[in-house]
Design a protein around this motif. Structure first.
Motif, PDB file in Angstrom:
ATOM      1  N   LEU A  61       0.826  -1.223   0.000  1.00  0.00           N
ATOM      2  CA  LEU A  61       0.000   0.000   0.000  1.00  0.00           C
ATOM      3  C   LEU A  61       0.853   1.263   0.000  1.00  0.00           C
ATOM      4  CD1 LEU A  61      -2.696  -1.071   2.606  1.00  0.00           C
ATOM      5  CD2 LEU A  61      -2.773  -1.279   0.125  1.00  0.00           C
ATOM      6  N   GLY A  62       2.039   1.160   0.540  1.00  0.00           N
ATOM      7  CA  GLY A  62       2.886   2.358   0.594  1.00  0.00           C
ATOM      8  C   GLY A  62       4.323   1.983   0.878  1.00  0.00           C
ATOM      9  N   LEU A  63       5.215   2.896   0.528  1.00  0.00           N
ATOM     10  CA  LEU A  63       6.638   2.656   0.779  1.00  0.00           C
ATOM     11  C   LEU A  63       7.291   3.922   1.313  1.00  0.00           C
ATOM     12  CD1 LEU A  63       7.852   0.793  -2.466  1.00  0.00           C
ATOM     13  CD2 LEU A  63       7.364  -0.214  -0.234  1.00  0.00           C
ATOM     14  N   GLU A  64       8.327   3.721   2.102  1.00  0.00           N
ATOM     15  CA  GLU A  64       9.228   4.820   2.462  1.00  0.00           C
ATOM     16  C   GLU A  64      10.553   4.500   1.749  1.00  0.00           C
ATOM     17  OE1 GLU A  64       9.985   6.350   6.789  1.00  0.00           O
ATOM     18  OE2 GLU A  64      11.433   4.786   6.311  1.00  0.00           O
ATOM     19  N   VAL A  65      11.035   5.471   0.985  1.00  0.00           N
ATOM     20  CA  VAL A  65      12.230   5.212   0.161  1.00  0.00           C
ATOM     21  C   VAL A  65      13.214   6.358   0.327  1.00  0.00           C
ATOM     22  CG1 VAL A  65      13.054   4.794  -2.198  1.00  0.00           C
ATOM     23  CG2 VAL A  65      10.740   4.083  -1.574  1.00  0.00           C
ATOM     24  N   VAL A  66      14.479   6.008   0.487  1.00  0.00           N
ATOM     25  CA  VAL A  66      15.529   7.031   0.447  1.00  0.00           C
ATOM     26  C   VAL A  66      16.012   7.117  -1.003  1.00  0.00           C
ATOM     27  CG1 VAL A  66      17.837   7.677   1.217  1.00  0.00           C
ATOM     28  CG2 VAL A  66      16.192   6.718   2.848  1.00  0.00           C
ATOM     29  N   LEU A  67      15.838   8.281  -1.583  1.00  0.00           N
ATOM     30  CA  LEU A  67      16.206   8.490  -2.985  1.00  0.00           C
ATOM     31  C   LEU A  67      17.725   8.675  -3.108  1.00  0.00           C
ATOM     32  CD1 LEU A  67      13.266  10.848  -4.004  1.00  0.00           C
ATOM     33  CD2 LEU A  67      13.458   8.372  -4.314  1.00  0.00           C
ATOM     34  N   PRO A  68      18.265   8.528  -4.324  1.00  0.00           N
ATOM     35  CA  PRO A  68      19.724   8.574  -4.475  1.00  0.00           C
ATOM     36  C   PRO A  68      20.389   9.868  -4.002  1.00  0.00           C
ATOM     37  CG  PRO A  68      18.714   7.596  -6.405  1.00  0.00           C
ATOM     38  CD  PRO A  68      17.591   8.102  -5.563  1.00  0.00           C
ATOM     39  N   ASP A  69      19.639  10.973  -3.854  1.00  0.00           N
ATOM     40  CA  ASP A  69      20.290  12.189  -3.325  1.00  0.00           C
ATOM     41  C   ASP A  69      20.097  12.307  -1.806  1.00  0.00           C
ATOM     42  OD1 ASP A  69      17.661  12.856  -3.001  1.00  0.00           O
ATOM     43  OD2 ASP A  69      17.738  14.736  -4.133  1.00  0.00           O
ATOM     44  N   GLY A  70      19.522  11.284  -1.204  1.00  0.00           N
ATOM     45  CA  GLY A  70      19.344  11.286   0.245  1.00  0.00           C
ATOM     46  C   GLY A  70      17.966  11.750   0.693  1.00  0.00           C
ATOM     47  N   THR A  71      17.166  12.268  -0.228  1.00  0.00           N
ATOM     48  CA  THR A  71      15.808  12.695   0.128  1.00  0.00           C
ATOM     49  C   THR A  71      14.977  11.496   0.595  1.00  0.00           C
ATOM     50  OG1 THR A  71      15.893  14.337  -1.634  1.00  0.00           O
ATOM     51  CG2 THR A  71      13.706  13.826  -0.769  1.00  0.00           C
ATOM     52  N   ILE A  72      14.195  11.719   1.664  1.00  0.00           N
ATOM     53  CA  ILE A  72      13.312  10.639   2.119  1.00  0.00           C
ATOM     54  C   ILE A  72      11.938  10.839   1.485  1.00  0.00           C
ATOM     55  CG2 ILE A  72      12.213   9.556   4.116  1.00  0.00           C
ATOM     56  CD1 ILE A  72      14.639  10.608   5.790  1.00  0.00           C
ATOM     57  N   LEU A  73      11.551   9.900   0.655  1.00  0.00           N
ATOM     58  CA  LEU A  73      10.231   9.961   0.012  1.00  0.00           C
ATOM     59  C   LEU A  73       9.286   9.158   0.892  1.00  0.00           C
ATOM     60  CD1 LEU A  73       8.537  10.699  -2.569  1.00  0.00           C
ATOM     61  CD2 LEU A  73       9.160   8.449  -3.449  1.00  0.00           C
ATOM     62  N   ASP A  74       8.429   9.860   1.632  1.00  0.00           N
ATOM     63  CA  ASP A  74       7.524   9.169   2.558  1.00  0.00           C
ATOM     64  C   ASP A  74       6.183   8.944   1.882  1.00  0.00           C
ATOM     65  OD1 ASP A  74       5.940   8.210   4.509  1.00  0.00           O
ATOM     66  OD2 ASP A  74       6.407   9.748   6.001  1.00  0.00           O
ATOM     67  N   GLN A  75       6.003   7.745   1.384  1.00  0.00           N
ATOM     68  CA  GLN A  75       4.716   7.374   0.788  1.00  0.00           C
ATOM     69  C   GLN A  75       4.155   6.189   1.556  1.00  0.00           C
ATOM     70  OE1 GLN A  75       4.483   7.107  -3.471  1.00  0.00           O
ATOM     71  NE2 GLN A  75       4.332   9.313  -3.364  1.00  0.00           N
ATOM     72  N   LEU A  76       4.411   6.228   2.869  1.00  0.00           N
ATOM     73  CA  LEU A  76       4.046   5.090   3.705  1.00  0.00           C
ATOM     74  C   LEU A  76       2.573   5.156   4.107  1.00  0.00           C
ATOM     75  CD1 LEU A  76       5.722   2.732   4.404  1.00  0.00           C
ATOM     76  CD2 LEU A  76       6.448   3.863   6.484  1.00  0.00           C
ATOM     77  N   THR A  77       1.721   5.305   3.138  1.00  0.00           N
ATOM     78  CA  THR A  77       0.311   5.438   3.444  1.00  0.00           C
ATOM     79  C   THR A  77      -0.273   4.108   3.909  1.00  0.00           C
ATOM     80  OG1 THR A  77      -1.845   5.855   2.444  1.00  0.00           O
ATOM     81  CG2 THR A  77      -0.150   5.059   0.993  1.00  0.00           C
ATOM     82  N   SER A  78      -1.298   4.171   4.701  1.00  0.00           N
ATOM     83  CA  SER A  78      -1.996   2.937   5.038  1.00  0.00           C
ATOM     84  C   SER A  78      -3.439   3.059   4.557  1.00  0.00           C
ATOM     85  CB  SER A  78      -1.889   2.636   6.534  1.00  0.00           C
ATOM     86  OG  SER A  78      -2.021   3.804   7.262  1.00  0.00           O
ATOM     87  N   LEU A  79      -3.568   3.558   3.344  1.00  0.00           N
ATOM     88  CA  LEU A  79      -4.903   3.685   2.748  1.00  0.00           C
ATOM     89  C   LEU A  79      -5.094   2.589   1.708  1.00  0.00           C
ATOM     90  CD1 LEU A  79      -4.798   7.527   2.001  1.00  0.00           C
ATOM     91  CD2 LEU A  79      -5.902   6.399   3.954  1.00  0.00           C
ATOM     92  N   ARG A  80      -6.261   1.999   1.678  1.00  0.00           N
ATOM     93  CA  ARG A  80      -6.540   1.014   0.620  1.00  0.00           C
ATOM     94  C   ARG A  80      -6.746   1.734  -0.705  1.00  0.00           C
ATOM     95  NH1 ARG A  80      -8.700  -4.073   1.693  1.00  0.00           N
ATOM     96  NH2 ARG A  80      -8.447  -4.381  -0.537  1.00  0.00           N
ATOM     97  N   LYS A  81      -7.354   2.918  -0.633  1.00  0.00           N
ATOM     98  CA  LYS A  81      -7.654   3.640  -1.865  1.00  0.00           C
ATOM     99  C   LYS A  81      -7.026   5.031  -1.824  1.00  0.00           C
ATOM    100  CE  LYS A  81     -11.748   2.627  -3.720  1.00  0.00           C
ATOM    101  NZ  LYS A  81     -13.207   2.561  -3.879  1.00  0.00           N
ATOM    102  N   ASP A  82      -6.321   5.377  -2.893  1.00  0.00           N
ATOM    103  CA  ASP A  82      -5.651   6.670  -2.934  1.00  0.00           C
ATOM    104  C   ASP A  82      -5.353   7.001  -4.396  1.00  0.00           C
ATOM    105  OD1 ASP A  82      -4.191   8.938  -2.521  1.00  0.00           O
ATOM    106  OD2 ASP A  82      -2.363   7.891  -1.900  1.00  0.00           O
ATOM    107  N   ASN A  83      -6.292   7.704  -5.007  1.00  0.00           N
ATOM    108  CA  ASN A  83      -6.148   8.007  -6.431  1.00  0.00           C
ATOM    109  C   ASN A  83      -5.732   9.459  -6.636  1.00  0.00           C
ATOM    110  OD1 ASN A  83      -6.433   5.942  -8.153  1.00  0.00           O
ATOM    111  ND2 ASN A  83      -8.608   6.163  -8.516  1.00  0.00           N
ATOM    112  N   THR A  84      -4.539   9.782  -6.122  1.00  0.00           N
ATOM    113  CA  THR A  84      -4.128  11.182  -6.200  1.00  0.00           C
ATOM    114  C   THR A  84      -2.899  11.321  -7.082  1.00  0.00           C
ATOM    115  OG1 THR A  84      -2.969  10.786  -4.117  1.00  0.00           O
ATOM    116  CG2 THR A  84      -5.105  11.869  -3.971  1.00  0.00           C
ATOM    117  N   GLY A  85      -3.101  11.037  -8.333  1.00  0.00           N
ATOM    118  CA  GLY A  85      -2.006  11.230  -9.283  1.00  0.00           C
ATOM    119  C   GLY A  85      -1.121  10.011  -9.428  1.00  0.00           C
TER     120      GLY A  85
END
Ligand SMILES: Cc1cc2nc3c(=O)[nH]c(=O)nc-3n(C[C@H](O)[C@H](O)[C@H](O)COP(=O)(O)OP(=O)(O)OC[C@H]3O[C@@H](n4cnc5c(N)ncnc54)[C@H](O)[C@@H]3O)c2cc1C
Length: 510
Positions: free
Chosen positions: A203-227
């Motif tokens: 449903l979601g991931l937390e990822v450290v991008l190659p420049d060190g930015t933390i991409l927090d997409q750790l959602t716990s939603l079953r539905k999320d149609n936002t782009g």
């Protein structure tokens, strides 16, 4: 930056008797770890989280071996340094530094990958997720589990038992592989037939991008149609786009009843009608339909995987199918399974010779142990060339037979070269594991198999990697399953996320 086909040739070192992809081209432009880098890392991590042969109190090289060598002992790196961060913030700081310094990073989970993706091609820094193993939360109403990427799959399963849930993913390597590794390889495994792929259950991931930015997409939603659904890009990216540090996954309610039965078939041609009949009769309770040919079954028995079936039950069997049911009511499920077995046995032309039905939890596990032990049995028998392919189900046997024929024609099908060609896999998902078991990895065998196998798969419009990924093993073969346009866009995505090419260099892209 990307490996050209010519440069991606394999080199064979006589002194080491090992195969490896030519790393130099893959890593051009990248720097190696120095003592100054270590001094910086020691500001981020405690000394216990830094293993390095470069430090004044150097780690003995033997301690780095398990990180530098893959599960099959086929791919070998020469990294001097393994870092074991404990938090996402630490991962971020390490990655940021490596990006500034142009140091290649290999994210490593349980190191059970089968395509050489989890070990360096040269001396890149290994970022082990082993110390990130906390379960962050579990909601037993929604079934949503949020965990650190380094959690071992088996430990997540064990945790969920008391919450009456299961991880929607199961595989033979569960005792070592990590959920972050599973996500990064988009592992399929034994439950895909029932619960679908990780592209659906994550449903979601937390990822450290190659420049060190933390991409927090750790959602716990079953539905999320936002782009754009960015997390999908990291599922199956094999560590080439960033480091997965957290995973939110939808656990499934634990079945109230599970049964399994090992069916012995007189001939391969019966597998498909059996699959159709099994699906028709078991419908919603069918949870696995796993195929193994006779040779690989015999290898499992020879190498002590699971308990051998009675000789009478395997007599005349050409192949086997393990069927599992998972449902809500024991009596109902047993009735369905028994009636399937009766109808199969009593048919005018029976599709099966025998069926061994597990009648206790111990027998249930013993039958699964045979199937789950096949990969290990093969690796105990010899050096395995592993082709994990998707082809139409009716082509499974043809692929094995034609590969055998190819090796026979090349004079390689004998005990000193190729000992066995076996097939097993997730029939329910159209996924065949074609394994060529050799006495040693040699250039002659490899030349006989590649591009032969890839061309064969392409001729059936199949996939050269159903679930194991591309790693370093199949970068040169990506073109058999992806169009030039697709590969071009994959390269653009890689360049967008990782312009310096530090993330798992030499993997996935040709
Ligand atoms: C006995 C056995 C049975 C297996 N059965 C199956 C099966 O049924 N189905 C199946 O699909 N596979 C199977 N595999 C292959 C393997 O177990 C899976 O690919 C597994 O998902 C790898 O997880 P891992 O933690 O060991 O990852 P690793 O082997 O450590 O890494 C695999 C890849 O993912 C990357 N990676 C790992 N962790 C991260 C992270 N946190 N962030 C970014 N990238 C990361 C690595 O760089 C590498 O490219 C099996 C392997 C064995 C040995």
């Amino acid at each position: 930056m990307f490996l050209s086909r010519q440069l991606a040739r394999r080199v064979y070192s006589r002194s080491h008797r090992r195969w490896a992809h030519s790393p130099v081209a893959a890593l051009s432009g990248l720097n190696t770890v120095t003592e100054e880098d270590l001094a910086h890392f020691s500001k981020i991590l405690p000394s216990s989280a830094i293993l390095s042969t470069l430090t004044p109190s150097a780690t003995p090289p033997a301690e780095l071996e398990p990180f530098n060598n893959d599960w099959m002992n086929k791919y070998h790196g020469r990294s001097t340094t393994v870092l074991k961060p404990r938090t996402t913030q630490e991962v971020s700081e390490i990655v940021k530094w490596c990006n500034q310094r142009r140091i290649g990073i290999v994210p490593q989970g349980g190191n059970t990958g089968l395509v050489g993706g989890s070990v360096p091609v040269r001396d890149e820094l290994i970022l082990s997720l082993a110390n990130m193993s906390k379960i962050r939360s579990f909601d037993d109403v929604s079934g949503i589990l949020v965990a650190d990427a380094g959690c071992i799959l088996q430990s997540l399963s064990d945790f969920l038992v008391s919450h009456h849930h299961i991880v929607p993913l199961d595989l033979g390597a569960k005792g070592s592989c990590q959920i972050g590794g599973n996500v990064s390889t988009n592992a399929g495994g034994l439950r895909l037939l029932r619960y679908g792929s990780l592209h659906g259950t994550v449903l979601g991931l937390e990822v450290v991008l190659p420049d060190g930015t933390i991409l927090d997409q750790l959602t716990s939603l079953r539905k999320d149609n936002t782009g754009y659904d960015l997390k999908q890009l990291f599922i199956g990216a094999e560590g080439t786009l960033g480091v997965v540090t957290g995973v939110s996954i939808l656990a499934a309610p634990a079945p109230q009843a599970s049964n399994n039965v090992m069916l012995a078939l007189p001939k391969f041609e019966n597998v498909l009608p059996l699959f159709k009949e099994t699906k028709r009769q078991l419908s919603e309770i069918l949870s696995a339909f796993e195929f193994m040919d006779r040779t690989v079954y015999d290898l499992a028995v020879k190498h002590g995987q699971g308990r051998a079936l009675d000789p009478a039950d395997v007599e005349g069997a050409d192949c086997f199918v393990l069927v599992e049911t998972s449902g809500g009511k024991r009596e109902h499920d047993e009735e369905k399974l028994n009636s399937l077995l009766e109808s199969l046995m009593e048919a005018d032309e029976p599709l099966i010779n025998t069926g061994v039905l597990a009648t206790s939890p111990a027998q249930f596990s013993a039958l699964w142990a045979i199937r789950e032990g096949l990969t290990e049995a093969v690796s105990k028998e010899g050096k395995a060339y592993k082709y994990d392919i998707s082809v139409p189900l009716h082509k499974f046997k043809e692929v094995v037979d034609r590969t055998k024929e190819q090796l026979r024609q090349k004079g390689l099908l004998h005990d000193d070269a190729v000992k066995h060609v076996v097939g097993y896999g997730h029939v329910g998902d159209g996924n065949l594991h074609l394994n060529v078991v050799a006495a040693a990895y040699t250039p002659e065998i490899e030349a006989a198999l590649e591009p032969f196998v890839y061309e064969l798969v392409a001729s059936y419009k199949g996939s050269i990697s159903a679930e194991h990924g591309i790693g370093v093993m199949k970068t040169h073969a990506l073109q058999y399953s992806k169009s030039p346009t697709s590969i071009e866009w994959m390269k653009k995505i890689k360049a967008l996320f990782d312009p310096n090419g530090i993330m798992n260099p030499g993997k996935v892209l040709p």
